[in-house]
Write a protein that holds these residues in place. Structure first.
Motif, PDB file in Angstrom:
ATOM      1  N   ALA A 127     -23.529 -40.361  -9.327  1.00 29.29           N
ATOM      2  CA  ALA A 127     -24.518 -39.406  -8.031  1.00 29.29           C
ATOM      3  C   ALA A 127     -25.027 -40.218  -6.894  1.00 29.29           C
ATOM      4  O   ALA A 127     -25.320 -41.684  -7.405  1.00 29.29           O
ATOM      5  N   TYR A 128     -24.941 -40.306  -5.834  1.00 30.44           N
ATOM      6  CA  TYR A 128     -25.620 -40.485  -4.542  1.00 30.44           C
ATOM      7  C   TYR A 128     -24.944 -41.710  -4.679  1.00 30.44           C
ATOM      8  O   TYR A 128     -25.841 -42.933  -4.490  1.00 30.44           O
ATOM      9  N   GLY A 129     -23.429 -41.861  -5.218  1.00 30.15           N
ATOM     10  CA  GLY A 129     -22.783 -43.755  -4.308  1.00 30.15           C
ATOM     11  C   GLY A 129     -22.981 -44.489  -6.229  1.00 30.15           C
ATOM     12  O   GLY A 129     -21.897 -45.627  -5.569  1.00 30.15           O
ATOM     13  N   VAL A 130     -23.263 -43.481  -6.548  1.00 33.51           N
ATOM     14  CA  VAL A 130     -23.602 -44.761  -7.712  1.00 33.51           C
ATOM     15  C   VAL A 130     -23.081 -44.371  -9.533  1.00 33.51           C
ATOM     16  O   VAL A 130     -23.000 -42.817  -9.878  1.00 33.51           O
ATOM     17  N   GLU A 131     -21.822 -45.426 -10.239  1.00 32.03           N
ATOM     18  CA  GLU A 131     -21.934 -44.922 -11.372  1.00 32.03           C
ATOM     19  C   GLU A 131     -22.650 -45.179 -12.346  1.00 32.03           C
ATOM     20  O   GLU A 131     -22.819 -46.853 -12.404  1.00 32.03           O
ATOM     21  N   VAL A 132     -22.316 -44.683 -13.513  1.00 29.81           N
ATOM     22  CA  VAL A 132     -23.718 -45.595 -14.700  1.00 29.81           C
ATOM     23  C   VAL A 132     -22.744 -46.815 -15.153  1.00 29.81           C
ATOM     24  O   VAL A 132     -23.191 -47.635 -15.869  1.00 29.81           O
ATOM     25  N   GLU A 133     -21.281 -46.452 -15.090  1.00 34.70           N
ATOM     26  CA  GLU A 133     -20.698 -47.843 -15.271  1.00 34.70           C
ATOM     27  C   GLU A 133     -21.292 -49.079 -15.562  1.00 34.70           C
ATOM     28  O   GLU A 133     -20.680 -49.919 -15.600  1.00 34.70           O
ATOM     29  N   GLN A 134     -21.840 -48.953 -13.755  1.00 33.64           N
ATOM     30  CA  GLN A 134     -21.616 -50.471 -13.438  1.00 33.64           C
ATOM     31  C   GLN A 134     -22.471 -51.093 -13.735  1.00 33.64           C
ATOM     32  O   GLN A 134     -22.791 -52.444 -13.752  1.00 33.64           O
ATOM     33  N   PHE A 135     -23.030 -49.939 -14.815  1.00 38.81           N
ATOM     34  CA  PHE A 135     -24.338 -50.916 -15.605  1.00 38.81           C
ATOM     35  C   PHE A 135     -24.149 -51.618 -17.159  1.00 38.81           C
ATOM     36  O   PHE A 135     -24.621 -52.174 -17.670  1.00 38.81           O
ATOM     37  N   ILE A 136     -23.198 -50.523 -17.268  1.00 40.38           N
ATOM     38  CA  ILE A 136     -23.134 -50.325 -19.104  1.00 40.38           C
ATOM     39  C   ILE A 136     -21.877 -52.424 -19.143  1.00 40.38           C
ATOM     40  O   ILE A 136     -20.782 -52.395 -18.703  1.00 40.38           O
ATOM     41  N   THR A 137     -22.594 -52.713 -20.037  1.00 36.70           N
ATOM     42  CA  THR A 137     -21.769 -53.916 -20.375  1.00 36.70           C
ATOM     43  C   THR A 137     -20.991 -53.829 -22.106  1.00 36.70           C
ATOM     44  O   THR A 137     -19.994 -53.705 -22.587  1.00 36.70           O
ATOM     45  N   SER A 138     -21.777 -53.140 -22.676  1.00 36.34           N
ATOM     46  CA  SER A 138     -21.128 -52.132 -23.635  1.00 36.34           C
ATOM     47  C   SER A 138     -22.126 -51.254 -24.943  1.00 36.34           C
ATOM     48  O   SER A 138     -23.334 -50.733 -24.339  1.00 36.34           O
ATOM     49  N   ILE A 139     -20.980 -50.545 -25.514  1.00 37.82           N
ATOM     50  CA  ILE A 139     -21.791 -49.500 -26.645  1.00 37.82           C
ATOM     51  C   ILE A 139     -21.378 -49.459 -28.265  1.00 37.82           C
ATOM     52  O   ILE A 139     -20.303 -49.872 -28.962  1.00 37.82           O
TER      53      ILE A 139
END
Ligand code: FAD
Ligand code: EPU
Length: 332
Positions: free
Chosen positions: A121-133
């Motif tokens: 939302a609002y120009g950002v996606e959560v993947e930008q911050f994810i390193t691993s799962i």
């Protein structure tokens, strides 16, 4: 039978044969072969899920908790349990002086569901911050870690909706947030903010979202019902000639994203109902339940919209929400 009405934000009064709370990946690992054999559905807070009718199998509601924080010179590293609430995590981070998630404020649901459709939302996606799962693999019964590079993140998409669909239970998500924070305020209403802090962006996003989107605690809904279509440039140019006001967001030299809300609005669906299910009067990409609706009515309205958009604009809308029939996922 277990009631599902309060376990999904659309609020249809349907039931499941069984609902189990999962507080650790080991809980579910013990019975993985049995789970795999039966109809099952992994559930967070149900804000992107619509249970259309009674579900014949077991629902596993993820309640894995915990936030651990460590720091390097440049970054904050957070490992967060899948059952934590996303918006509360955003608020907690800001209270600790950790910025980055603010554009994603007020998105309902859990941390564990966030990577599934790569919330944005609002120009950002959560993947930008994810390193691993960290997840339980239901094919092998083992706990595995997948790195960002292998998650195939894209707009409202990931490997968890493709090759690994239905085969994983996410337990923890690890995020990296850069200490050298830079505001991301290029999107729509955020451009009005002069030199915003992370808190300013958070406040604005919350304000805009509260104005635009129906509150699922008051009116049943699951956010945007369809994805915004990404179309070939040739089709876009054809449509633009006929509809010069059609908004667009270029993806690359070949593809263009166009707002599904514009097509649905242009076709006059705003406010239209089938039984107790309505196309929202101010954000037509959201379908709502007035409290008396059912899954059949939702599918009828969604199919009317999909068919009309196809006929008039040659575009095939794809549902963004997860639609669950009596045995598992279906498409509109
Ligand atoms: P659920 O609906 O419970 O599950 C969603 C999917 O994830 C299902 O396929 C489920 O099987 C799977 N899943 C959930 N948890 C796990 C787990 N631990 N392991 C494996 N699979 C799992 N989304 C956006 O991207 N941007 C928005 O701006 C946005 N706005 C919204 C506004 C409203 C009012 C609403 C109601 C929804 C909105 N959404 C938005 C959609 C929704 O908030 C997100 O998709 C959210 O991530 C769903 O979280 P959940 O826990 O409720 O997921
Ligand atoms: N529009 C109309 N008529 C309307 C409303 C919108 O024509 O009544 C057109 C306008 O051109 C507007 C455009 O649609 O500029 C986009 O509308 P909006 O900014 O409300 O965003 P959206 O594309 O409908 C997407 C996400 C939302 C996310 C917002 C903000 C999808 C499917 N939806 O909505 O995510 O919050 O942008 O970034 O990508 C969700 O996924 O559930 C969700 C709510």
């Amino acid at each position: 039978m277990y009631p599902l009405q309060t376990l999904h934000t659309f609020g249809f009064p349907v039931h499941a044969a069984n609902v189990q709370l999962v507080t650790s990946l080991q809980d579910i690992q013990q019975n993985w072969q049995e789970i795999k054999r039966q109809h099952h559905y992994i559930l967070g807070e149900g804000s992107n899920t619509v249970f259309l009718e009674n579900f014949l199998g077991s629902i596993y509601k993820i309640a894995i908790k915990g936030i651990s924080l460590r720091e390097t010179d440049q970054d904050f590293i957070l490992k967060v349990g899948a059952g934590e609430n996303w918006h509360q995590l955003v608020e907690w981070c800001l209270s600790q002086g950790i910025a980055g998630f603010e554009n994603l404020a007020l998105i309902p649901g859990t941390v564990g569901a966030a990577p599934i459709q790569n919330i944005g939302a609002y120009g950002v996606e959560v993947e930008q911050f994810i390193t691993s799962i960290e997840y339980l693999c239901l094919a092998s019964g083992t706990i595995k870690t997948i790195a960002h590079a292998d998650c195939e993140f894209a707009y409202r998409d990931s490997v968890f909706k493709q090759a690994l669909a239905g085969q994983i239970v996410i337990g923890y998500v690890t995020f990296r947030l850069c200490k050298n924070w830079v505001a991301n305020a290029n999107y729509a209403e955020l451009r009005e903010l002069p030199k915003p802090t992370a808190q300013d962006i958070f406040n604005k996003v919350v304000q805009v979202r509260q104005l635009k989107l129906p509150d699922p605690r008051k009116v049943g809904n699951a956010g945007s019902f369809f994805k915004n279509p990404i179309i070939d440039k040739a089709l876009f140019e054809y449509l633009q000639q006929r509809y010069p006001s059609l908004p667009s967001y270029p993806i690359d030299s070949q593809k263009v994203k166009v707002p599904a809300a514009w097509f649905i609005d242009t076709l006059g669906f705003k406010g239209r109902s089938v039984g107790g299910v309505q196309c929202h009067v101010s954000q037509p990409l959201v379908l709502t339940n007035n409290g008396m609706g059912n899954g059949d009515e939702l599918l009828r309205l969604a199919r009317q919209i999909k068919q009309a958009v196809k006929e008039h604009f040659l575009i095939e809308l794809e549902n963004e929400v997860q639609l669950v029939s009596n045995t598992g996922l279906i498409r509109v």
